[in-house]
Design a protein around this motif. Structure first.
Motif, PDB file in Angstrom:
ATOM      1  N   PRO A 265      33.278  46.879  35.382  1.00 38.96           N
ATOM      2  CA  PRO A 265      32.123  46.792  34.494  1.00 38.96           C
ATOM      3  C   PRO A 265      32.170  47.784  33.330  1.00 38.96           C
ATOM      4  O   PRO A 265      31.796  47.451  32.214  1.00 38.96           O
ATOM      5  CB  PRO A 265      30.927  47.066  35.402  1.00 38.96           C
ATOM      6  CG  PRO A 265      31.452  47.374  36.740  1.00 38.96           C
ATOM      7  CD  PRO A 265      32.922  47.144  36.757  1.00 38.96           C
ATOM      8  N   ARG A 266      32.647  48.982  33.583  1.00 35.66           N
ATOM      9  CA  ARG A 266      32.701  49.973  32.500  1.00 35.66           C
ATOM     10  C   ARG A 266      33.572  49.468  31.355  1.00 35.66           C
ATOM     11  O   ARG A 266      33.197  49.579  30.183  1.00 35.66           O
ATOM     12  CB  ARG A 266      33.237  51.304  33.032  1.00 35.66           C
ATOM     13  CG  ARG A 266      33.311  52.348  31.952  1.00 35.66           C
ATOM     14  CD  ARG A 266      33.766  53.672  32.460  1.00 35.66           C
ATOM     15  NE  ARG A 266      33.846  54.606  31.342  1.00 35.66           N
ATOM     16  CZ  ARG A 266      34.085  55.870  31.472  1.00 35.66           C
ATOM     17  NH1 ARG A 266      34.262  56.395  32.674  1.00 35.66           N
ATOM     18  NH2 ARG A 266      34.163  56.640  30.417  1.00 35.66           N
TER      19      ARG A 266
ATOM     20  N   MET B 157      29.231  37.704  34.836  1.00 33.46           N
ATOM     21  CA  MET B 157      29.948  36.419  34.887  1.00 33.46           C
ATOM     22  C   MET B 157      31.384  36.568  34.380  1.00 33.46           C
ATOM     23  O   MET B 157      32.303  35.957  34.921  1.00 33.46           O
ATOM     24  CB  MET B 157      29.194  35.357  34.079  1.00 33.46           C
ATOM     25  CG  MET B 157      27.933  34.887  34.766  1.00 33.46           C
ATOM     26  SD  MET B 157      27.039  33.639  33.820  1.00 33.46           S
ATOM     27  CE  MET B 157      26.263  34.666  32.579  1.00 33.46           C
ATOM     28  N   ILE B 158      31.572  37.395  33.356  1.00 32.09           N
ATOM     29  CA  ILE B 158      32.924  37.638  32.846  1.00 32.09           C
ATOM     30  C   ILE B 158      33.758  38.339  33.920  1.00 32.09           C
ATOM     31  O   ILE B 158      34.916  37.988  34.151  1.00 32.09           O
ATOM     32  CB  ILE B 158      32.884  38.462  31.539  1.00 32.09           C
ATOM     33  CG1 ILE B 158      32.205  37.679  30.412  1.00 32.09           C
ATOM     34  CG2 ILE B 158      34.300  38.870  31.119  1.00 32.09           C
ATOM     35  CD1 ILE B 158      31.907  38.506  29.174  1.00 32.09           C
ATOM     36  N   LEU B 159      33.171  39.346  34.559  1.00 27.56           N
ATOM     37  CA  LEU B 159      33.865  40.061  35.635  1.00 27.56           C
ATOM     38  C   LEU B 159      34.296  39.101  36.743  1.00 27.56           C
ATOM     39  O   LEU B 159      35.429  39.167  37.227  1.00 27.56           O
ATOM     40  CB  LEU B 159      32.969  41.139  36.240  1.00 27.56           C
ATOM     41  CG  LEU B 159      32.848  42.443  35.480  1.00 27.56           C
ATOM     42  CD1 LEU B 159      31.752  43.301  36.083  1.00 27.56           C
ATOM     43  CD2 LEU B 159      34.170  43.177  35.457  1.00 27.56           C
ATOM     44  N   THR B 160      33.403  38.226  37.140  1.00 25.01           N
ATOM     45  CA  THR B 160      33.714  37.260  38.197  1.00 25.01           C
ATOM     46  C   THR B 160      34.877  36.370  37.785  1.00 25.01           C
ATOM     47  O   THR B 160      35.809  36.143  38.565  1.00 25.01           O
ATOM     48  CB  THR B 160      32.480  36.405  38.528  1.00 25.01           C
ATOM     49  OG1 THR B 160      31.443  37.280  38.989  1.00 25.01           O
ATOM     50  CG2 THR B 160      32.778  35.370  39.590  1.00 25.01           C
ATOM     51  N   LEU B 161      34.842  35.877  36.552  1.00 29.00           N
ATOM     52  CA  LEU B 161      35.899  34.997  36.052  1.00 29.00           C
ATOM     53  C   LEU B 161      37.248  35.719  35.996  1.00 29.00           C
ATOM     54  O   LEU B 161      38.245  35.240  36.533  1.00 29.00           O
ATOM     55  CB  LEU B 161      35.511  34.469  34.669  1.00 29.00           C
ATOM     56  CG  LEU B 161      36.467  33.502  34.004  1.00 29.00           C
ATOM     57  CD1 LEU B 161      36.621  32.226  34.822  1.00 29.00           C
ATOM     58  CD2 LEU B 161      35.969  33.170  32.586  1.00 29.00           C
ATOM     59  N   ILE B 162      37.278  36.882  35.377  1.00 26.31           N
ATOM     60  CA  ILE B 162      38.529  37.638  35.233  1.00 26.31           C
ATOM     61  C   ILE B 162      39.073  38.056  36.590  1.00 26.31           C
ATOM     62  O   ILE B 162      40.257  37.866  36.887  1.00 26.31           O
ATOM     63  CB  ILE B 162      38.317  38.877  34.337  1.00 26.31           C
ATOM     64  CG1 ILE B 162      38.082  38.444  32.882  1.00 26.31           C
ATOM     65  CG2 ILE B 162      39.497  39.837  34.437  1.00 26.31           C
ATOM     66  CD1 ILE B 162      37.669  39.575  31.971  1.00 26.31           C
ATOM     67  N   ASN B 163      38.227  38.627  37.417  1.00 25.64           N
ATOM     68  CA  ASN B 163      38.707  39.179  38.679  1.00 25.64           C
ATOM     69  C   ASN B 163      39.076  38.104  39.696  1.00 25.64           C
ATOM     70  O   ASN B 163      39.824  38.375  40.640  1.00 25.64           O
ATOM     71  CB  ASN B 163      37.723  40.205  39.217  1.00 25.64           C
ATOM     72  CG  ASN B 163      37.730  41.455  38.354  1.00 25.64           C
ATOM     73  OD1 ASN B 163      38.750  41.808  37.755  1.00 25.64           O
ATOM     74  ND2 ASN B 163      36.599  42.108  38.246  1.00 25.64           N
TER      75      ASN B 163
END
Length: 190
Positions: free
Chosen positions: A61-62, A42-48
């Motif tokens: 993700p890494r 969810m963080i990845l989706t928000l940031i990206n």
């Protein structure tokens, strides 16, 4: 602002009572809490989402798994966790830390959530004894309202340059560096 001073009082109380890592009710059903590995997607989706519009650096993700302990998230407390905002405090050296990956979902913007995240991260830096906090941003007015001062890149602490050399924007940086000096040793006594 009255709510802001209330927020700081609650935060300081949480530190004194060792509740710092537990949830903090931001408003309504939103809570501010430390990120968990289950939050990474969810963080990845928000940031990206913002990185796709060139508003912030993309993250993979890494990076998130390796730095998950740096992150705070605002969770909407839906049936399943729903991360609507995030930010991280990354310590670079004994005297300097960076606020990174600050993002607020568009549906939750202009409610003070980003400011609260930054204030919480700054108090965290103060608590652990960091002397200054900096950020690189394309929205310098936001950080200036929180007391950060714009600086030329060469005026920022030298430890910043190690991080900059690994940035994909290193040779064509369009962000402004801002710094907030934390006065003295303001750590709370346990």
């Amino acid at each position: 602002m009255e709510n802001e001073s209330f927020f700081i009082k609650i935060f300081k109380k949480m530190i004194k009572e060792n509740l710092y890592l537990k949830c903090f009710n931001v408003y309504g059903n939103l809570i501010l809490r430390r990120a968990c590995v289950s939050d990474v997607e969810m963080i990845l989706t928000l940031i990206n989402r913002f990185a796709g519009s060139n508003l912030m650096l993309p993250r993979g993700p890494r990076y998130l798994y390796e730095n998950i302990r740096d992150f705070l998230v605002a969770d909407s407390q839906a049936e399943e966790p729903d991360i609507v905002a995030c930010g991280s405090l990354h310590v670079l050296w004994k005297d300097v830390a960076e606020i990174r990956a600050l993002a607020v979902h568009p549906d939750y913007q202009n409610r003070g959530l980003g400011s609260r995240l930054v204030r919480y991260l700054v108090e965290d830096a103060r608590h652990i004894g960091v002397e200054s906090v900096f950020a690189f941003t394309m929205i310098e007015e936001f950080f200036m309202k929180l007391g950060f001062v714009p600086k030329k890149k060469e005026e920022l602490p030298s430890k910043v340059w190690g991080e900059c050399s690994r940035c994909p924007k290193h040779f064509n940086c369009d962000e402004t560096g801002l710094i907030l000096k934390l006065s003295g040793d303001n750590r709370e006594e346990a």
